[in-house]
Design an enzyme around this catalytic site. Structure first.
Site, PDB file in Angstrom:
ATOM      1  N   LYS A   1      23.219   1.671  40.799  1.00 21.32           N
ATOM      2  CA  LYS A   1      21.979   1.927  39.700  1.00 21.32           C
ATOM      3  C   LYS A   1      22.548   2.086  38.493  1.00 21.32           C
ATOM      4  O   LYS A   1      23.183   3.085  38.098  1.00 21.32           O
ATOM      5  CB  LYS A   1      21.259   3.385  40.122  1.00 21.32           C
ATOM      6  CG  LYS A   1      20.010   3.451  39.355  1.00 21.32           C
ATOM      7  CD  LYS A   1      19.027   4.542  40.005  1.00 21.32           C
ATOM      8  CE  LYS A   1      17.950   4.717  39.113  1.00 21.32           C
ATOM      9  NZ  LYS A   1      17.686   4.755  37.613  1.00 21.32           N
TER      10      LYS A   1
ATOM     11  N   CYS B   1       0.729  -1.428   0.099  1.00 25.69           N
ATOM     12  CA  CYS B   1       0.079  -0.029   0.107  1.00 25.69           C
ATOM     13  C   CYS B   1       0.570   1.195  -0.008  1.00 25.69           C
ATOM     14  O   CYS B   1       0.542   2.478  -0.100  1.00 25.69           O
ATOM     15  CB  CYS B   1      -0.855  -0.128   1.252  1.00 25.69           C
ATOM     16  SG  CYS B   1      -0.159   0.246   2.766  1.00 25.69           S
TER      17      CYS B   1
END
Length: 1010
Positions: free
Chosen positions: A437, A27
């Site tokens: 962290k 398309c």
């Protein structure tokens, strides 16, 4: 032959689109980001290999329908499609359903018979004659029932196996499931009424009560007769897995054609921020389509409409589908359907509100399993109605544990910001694991035998190129781990130095830049191991399982670095260590903590959280432009483009865009204060003084940048994103921390200064604030044991100051030593002595009160301070104590006007009430703070006028909300830190940063429910 080579031989490939830039080969339309796309492997014209020709899912099956019978199509997805194992179960079901529908209507192939458990699958093949109906089935045309109403895809799952459709009332229909008869509780109008009611109430408990009333009593009060599961799915569109690939501007484009309205006018109205309201307004104006006068839709019909819409990708198909229902929609029907498509009902209610109405334990189960259908089925087990069975649903006994399903993502446990060492020691009284962290991407790993699934923090499948290689290493790292669920972080690690690489280095396009680097999985938690659910096991036991059963594979599968901490000094040293290494920060976990999905009971330590952000990177930048906000902030400027002046080139450059840090009142004020010109993101209208890249062109630009305000922008760190024109320098996680009214644009940071700040942030971190001498923590000996002192508030006065001011401490009553001066002529009885002593004490108290009565006032550094007649200050802030004696600016209290207080003080007379939980001595202290800051402390009968409610703590039990029923819903509930921060900054602070949290009542979004 390796698995990768086998994958490469498969004729088809599938994945979710990564960028949204690739176009469908059929398309020619772009394939939206995160949409499932499927590719055929075709010869590569530029080499000897093959290339992937990507298609929309529906487009590929249209290609299949037109190709020759001998051309390869998808028979078995596992064998024919590479990337199949990386899809989630929902995506797999969607593709299998497409294949079955195609097979049932294909003119070349016999419909495939699904394999049922314990049943024979042998059947004779027959050719199906193509008909108009069979051709339409490719496009998933809904089945028709006898009453000609479309059948919901959720009504009868067993009927999906049918390859033919009965048109008469056959015996097989009698033996199978019947479609439930529609009732008044199925009306879509009732669904809208409930949403309106929920949106109008503010309290969490009130929202739940409204939903529960509907699901128990029904619309007529005689019992709910609707589909509970369907109602819950519709009330929680954000939980629904359906993807429509329809953004707001795309919906405007479609409806401008359907309603024959001007697209530009609709886009102009869309700037108000509510796409559903925009379409409703233009639907009302339309002459092409007239709204229905009365709603006739059912909730089942709307659900089926949305299910069909999720499979359409072509504009013409979507327009035709919208037209099929619009003639039956009232204005409000269409508005609600658009909101369902946008996954936002605007009712401010999430899974916690809705599921608590179904069963008290339903939300906890949903947090763990994320399977809405299963949770509701289990809630209603043994009963068709809500509330009829008070039996226990969930528990922690050995026979009744929360359901956890392998290959289904579990909502991750989260962390709240830790702003001081004292807070960490208070939140983790048993000691803590201090864990590095890592600045990567959080990944939840599921392993069942040789099958793997990887889910992101938002529970979406992780892009395959980031995690595919781990399937070779995880079995080696966990040799006895047949089934497991790991919580982990993935990031790039330098193989030479062993150091983590910067955030964002995981992208495919970064591989050339980071040649000596590997993608590494850092494991930090385990919540399921070989059939054992570990959610309710303490942190130390879960960590022990990892250390004992995991074999680390250097630079591939690593165990996160942790340290056990029981002392504040050790924590300070650990914080300093990670900052020197250039890591993001720490995560602190109580050693006895359990894994609670969706809860923020861990702590995260970052530079921009500690000491009120004093360690964060910040810059003074100028407001150069703005964008319209969305939602409640639609139609107003709420996102701002910040930049600085480039002295070398004589123009202004962009640094960051910021949308946090302003409360609603400030945003309203900025609409008038900022002098902006609307350019509507048009590159041709960008002024010559502004150097900006196309993605950062705003809706508005400053009329004159030299007259714009200067704001202090604070963030986690300086970064280089490349999209901004200040040499790519930007600020990560930016927020406005202060409006610098004391600075002109000439005093803001220039580009040269910003370069210096960026370079400095890379090589040095100011750790002086972490030293014990400057820390707010102190230790004292109590019964021979060390205990943490609470940090002394900067607003409390020193004992020496109290002596100098001769003002008694508010926490201790004045103890007067009485001397008897009795008349010798009178009998000196015990009773007489007592009476005269009481009288004498009363005289002393009255005299003292007379001396301490406030007679004058003055403003010192924006602080409103009261004085006695003798010139003694009665209220002040530590380190800002005024001198003894009346200042020259002092005036009589009788001359004070509200206008003067509003214009000169910090709080400007803002009305405040104190929560009843304040102790008496603390209440006196807070009243003095309010006087110093110029706030107005309301009495109990004035509670309805309050704008702020001040609490002594940062957390409030949800059970205490009823105590504030007579307080306006718009009042901000803040902790005493709001007053302290306003005093230390000489400016009223944002309420959001000091908002009181509801304990144990967090929502599923990253921020705490407030």
């Amino acid at each position: 032959m390796s698995d990768d080579e086998k994958e490469g031989e498969k004729p088809f490939a599938v994945e979710r689109a990564k960028t949204g830039r690739a176009k469908c080969k059929k398309c020619k339309c772009p394939i939206e980001k995160d949409t499932v796309r499927i590719a055929k492997l075709v010869p590569n014209p530029f080499s000897d290999g093959k290339m992937k020709a990507w298609h929309h899912l529906s487009c590929l099956f249209e290609v299949f329908a037109k190709q020759r019978a001998t051309t390869k199509r998808i028979d078995e997805p596992e064998e024919d499609i590479s990337g199949w194992v990386d899809l989630c179960d929902e995506d797999k079901r969607m593709i299998r359903r497409r294949i079955d529908e195609f097979e049932s209507s294909s003119p070349f192939k016999t419909p495939k018979t699904k394999v049922a458990t314990n049943e024979s699958t042998s059947s004779k093949k027959r050719r199906v004659t193509p008909t108009k109906e069979s051709e339409a089935a490719v496009n998933k045309k809904p089945k028709k029932l006898k009453n000609n109403k479309p059948k919901s895809s959720y009504d009868d799952e067993d009927d999906d196996d049918d390859t033919t459709e009965d048109t008469d009332n056959s015996e097989s229909k009698k033996n199978g499931k019947r479609k439930r008869k529609e009732t008044e509780d199925d009306a879509f109008e009732e669904f809208q009424r409930l949403c309106d009611h929920v949106a109008k109430v503010d309290a969490y408990t009130d929202k739940t009560a409204v939903v529960k009333t509907m699901l128990t009593k029904g619309s007529k009060g005689d019992g709910f007769k609707g589909d509970v599961k369907l109602w819950c799915r519709m009330l929680l569109p954000g939980v629904d897995k359906r993807v429509y690939n329809l953004q707001s501007k795309q919906l405007i484009k479609l409806y401008s054609r359907i309603l024959l309205q001007d697209e530009s006018e609709m886009l102009e109205h869309l700037q108000q921020g509510d796409i559903a309201e925009t379409i409703r307004v233009f639907y009302e104006k339309s002459v092409a389509v007239k709204p229905a006068q009365k709603s006739q839709l059912t909730i089942q019909e709307v659900d089926q409409f949305l299910e069909r819409l999720s499979f359409l990708t072509k504009e013409d198909e979507q327009i035709q589908h919208f037209r099929s229902i619009i003639s039956r929609c009232t204005l409000n029907d269409l508005k609600m359907i658009i909101r369902l498509i946008k996954h936002d009902l605007r009712i401010n209610a999430g899974p916690k509100h809705i599921l608590a109405a179904v069963h008290p334990d339903a939300y906890e189960a949903f947090q763990t399993s994320r399977d809405l259908n299963t949770v509701i089925d289990r809630c209603l087990k043994g009963s068709s109605k809500i509330g009829t069975s008070p039996t226990k649903f969930l528990g922690h006994s050995s026979d009744d544990k929360i359901t956890l399903t392998l290959m289904t993502p579990v909502l991750p446990m989260l962390a709240e910001a830790c702003k001081s060492v004292e807070m960490a020691m208070r939140k983790c009284p048993n000691g803590m694991l201090s864990e590095v962290k890592y600045d990567g991407e959080r990944v939840q790993v599921h392993k069942r035998g040789s099958e793997f699934r990887y889910f992101s923090r938002s529970l979406k499948p992780v892009l395959s190129h980031k995690v595919n290689l781990f399937k070779d290493y995880i079995p080696k790292a966990f040799p006895d781990g047949d089934d497991l669920i790991l919580d982990s972080e993935i990031l790039m690690i330098d193989t030479k130095t062993g150091q983590p690489l910067p955030f964002g280095s995981l992208g495919v396009h970064k591989k050339a830049e980071f040649k000596d680097a590997n993608v590494c999985l850092f494991v930090f938690d385990c919540i399921y191991y070989n059939g054992e659910v570990l959610l309710h096991q303490p942190m130390m036991k879960r960590r022990k399982i990892l250390t004992e059963r995991m074999i680390q594979i250097p630079n591939r599968i690593m165990l996160s670095e942790i340290q056990e901490i029981y002392d504040s000094k050790d924590l300070l040293e650990m914080i300093g260590k990670v900052f020197k290494m250039g890591l993001e920060g720490l995560v602190l976990k109580d050693v006895e903590s359990k894994y609670e999905p969706g809860k923020r009971h861990w702590l995260k330590v970052k530079k921009d959280y500690l000491f009120d952000g004093k360690m964060a990177d910040s810059a003074d930048l100028v407001v150069l432009g703005a964008w319209y906000g969305t939602g409640n902030k639609g139609g107003m400027m709420s996102i701002f483009l910040m930049g600085c002046y480039d002295e070398d080139h004589g123009n202004w450059v962009t640094v960051t865009k910021v949308h946090t840090g302003h409360d609603d009142a400030t945003l309203t004020m900025l609409q008038e204060e900022l002098d902006m010109v609307k350019i509507g993101k048009d590159p041709a209208k960008v002024p010559s003084w502004l150097r900006v890249n196309k993605p950062m062109i705003p809706d508005f630009v400053a009329r004159d940048p030299t007259k714009q305000p200067v704001w202090e922008i604070t963030g986690a760190e300086f970064t280089n994103q490349g999209i901004h024109t200040a040499d790519g320098i930007s600020i990560r996680f930016p927020r406005v921390t202060r409006i610098r009214r004391d600075k002109e644009t000439t005093h803001a940071n220039t580009l040269n200064e910003l370069r210096h700040l960026f370079e400095k942030s890379l090589v040095s971190v100011d750790l002086s604030l972490l030293s014990l001498s400057n820390s707010t923590e102190q230790e004292e000996e109590i019964d021979g044991k060390k205990a943490m002192k609470s940090p002394r508030s900067p607003l409390k006065r020193k004992s020496s100051d109290l002596k100098k001011s001769k003002t008694p401490s508010p926490s201790k009553p004045c103890s007067m030593k009485m001397e008897s001066s009795l008349d010798p002529a009178k009998p000196n009885t015990g009773e007489t002595t007592k009476k005269e002593m009481v009288k004498e004490e009363g005289n002393h108290v009255r005299n003292r009160e007379e001396k301490e009565r406030a007679e004058f006032y003055a403003f010192v550094n924006k602080h409103y301070i009261e004085y006695t007649a003798a010139g003694t200050p009665l209220n002040w802030i530590e380190d800002q104590k005024p001198g003894e004696g009346l200042p020259a600016s002092a005036k009589s209290l009788s001359r004070l006007t509200d206008e003067e207080l509003m214009s000169k003080s910090i709080l400007k007379g803002v009305p405040v009430i104190l929560a009843a939980s304040f102790k008496k001595s603390k209440r006196k202290h807070v009243h003095r703070l309010l006087k110093t800051l110029g706030g107005k402390a309301l009495k109990d009968h004035e509670r309805s006028l309050a704008m702020y409610v001040v609490h002594p703590f940062k957390e409030l039990p949800s059970s205490a909300l009823h105590l504030f029923d007579d307080t306006p819903k718009t009042a901000r509930h803040v902790s005493i830190s709001w007053l302290e921060a306003s005093a230390s900054n000489l400016e009223i602070q944002q309420a959001e940063e000091h908002a009181v949290e509801l304990t144990a009542d967090y929502c599923s979004c990253p921020c705490p429910h407030r």
